[in-house]
Design a protein around this motif. Sequence first.
Motif, short mmCIF file in Angstrom:
data_model
loop_
_atom_site.label_atom_id
_atom_site.label_comp_id
_atom_site.label_asym_id
_atom_site.label_seq_id
_atom_site.Cartn_x
_atom_site.Cartn_y
_atom_site.Cartn_z
N SER A 1 -61.91 -0.79 -12.88
CA SER A 1 -61.29 -2.11 -12.77
C SER A 1 -61.94 -3.11 -13.71
CB SER A 1 -61.39 -2.61 -11.33
OG SER A 1 -60.90 -3.94 -11.22
N TYR B 1 -66.51 0.83 -16.65
CA TYR B 1 -66.66 2.24 -16.29
C TYR B 1 -68.13 2.58 -16.06
CZ TYR B 1 -61.86 3.13 -17.79
OH TYR B 1 -60.48 3.13 -17.91
N ARG C 1 -65.49 7.34 -22.64
CA ARG C 1 -65.04 6.03 -22.16
C ARG C 1 -65.00 5.01 -23.30
NH1 ARG C 1 -62.02 6.71 -17.79
NH2 ARG C 1 -63.17 7.48 -15.97
N GLU D 1 -61.90 5.80 -25.28
CA GLU D 1 -60.70 5.37 -24.53
C GLU D 1 -60.43 3.88 -24.71
OE1 GLU D 1 -59.48 4.79 -19.83
OE2 GLU D 1 -60.96 6.33 -20.36
N LEU D 2 -61.48 3.06 -24.61
CA LEU D 2 -61.30 1.62 -24.68
C LEU D 2 -61.04 1.13 -26.11
CD1 LEU D 2 -64.04 0.54 -22.13
CD2 LEU D 2 -61.57 0.30 -21.84
N ASP E 1 -57.45 1.83 -26.96
CA ASP E 1 -56.45 1.10 -26.18
C ASP E 1 -56.91 -0.36 -26.00
OD1 ASP E 1 -54.54 0.20 -24.42
OD2 ASP E 1 -54.63 1.96 -23.11
N LYS F 1 -55.73 -2.25 -22.83
CA LYS F 1 -56.46 -1.88 -21.62
C LYS F 1 -57.84 -2.51 -21.60
CE LYS F 1 -57.64 2.13 -18.78
NZ LYS F 1 -57.52 3.60 -18.65
N GLU G 1 -57.51 -6.09 -20.64
CA GLU G 1 -57.22 -6.25 -19.21
C GLU G 1 -58.49 -6.08 -18.37
OE1 GLU G 1 -54.63 -4.09 -15.64
OE2 GLU G 1 -54.36 -3.46 -17.74
N ILE G 2 -59.25 -5.04 -18.68
CA ILE G 2 -60.50 -4.78 -17.95
C ILE G 2 -61.49 -5.91 -18.19
CG2 ILE G 2 -62.51 -3.26 -17.83
CD1 ILE G 2 -60.62 -0.91 -18.27
#
Length: 206
Positions: free
Chosen positions: A142, A145, A158, A161-162, A165, A168, A171-172
């Motif tokens: 949320s 990570y 991780r 991934e971030l 994106d 995302k 947003e996090i």
Amino acid sequence: VDIGRFAQADDAKVREIQMRYEYPIVLAVGRLEKEKSFDAVLSAWKQVVAAGLKTRLLIIGEGSEQARLEKIIAEDFKDGSAVLLGKRAPDDLPPYYHAASVFVLASQSESFGKVLVEAGASGIPCVATQTAGASEIIQQGSTGYLVPLGDADSLAARIIELVRDPAKAKEIGSKARARCTALYDGKKVTEEVLRLWHKAARRRKP
């Protein structure tokens, strides 16, 4: 933490940092000591580079591990994808947080994790090892990570991934800012402690 200090930064300084390092920035800040495991960050960074991402790791800090880490960077990151910047004054840190896309912390132990709050207040997502302090600050999936201690593979995954994106990550980061502002504002926490003391003192009066 002085949340207001990290909630905003000089736009010109932020742009200067982003232009100087060109690519999306992943930031790490802390004492360069063994327990902070910056070597694990660099191990993960090899995988980030191998994944073909055009991004740059900036490490801010000083300590007994500095010479060893500089040697690793010189040998393993000749492409300039990892940079050890050394010490920065506290007032110079906010623009670096705001210039970054992701914050990473690989400590073996962390009682609180002030840098995670600073990063969260700056609105960037954190990837951190699952220490007691980090587990208190980060809500898994949320506001950031958490990965197992010493797990460079998960750390790299991780980060990748971030970076891949940005929506995302944004947003996090927004959720991290809201949580850190609500829970870790130094002024608000101090006021709450004083209220509790005053309340306790009134109860003890004869």
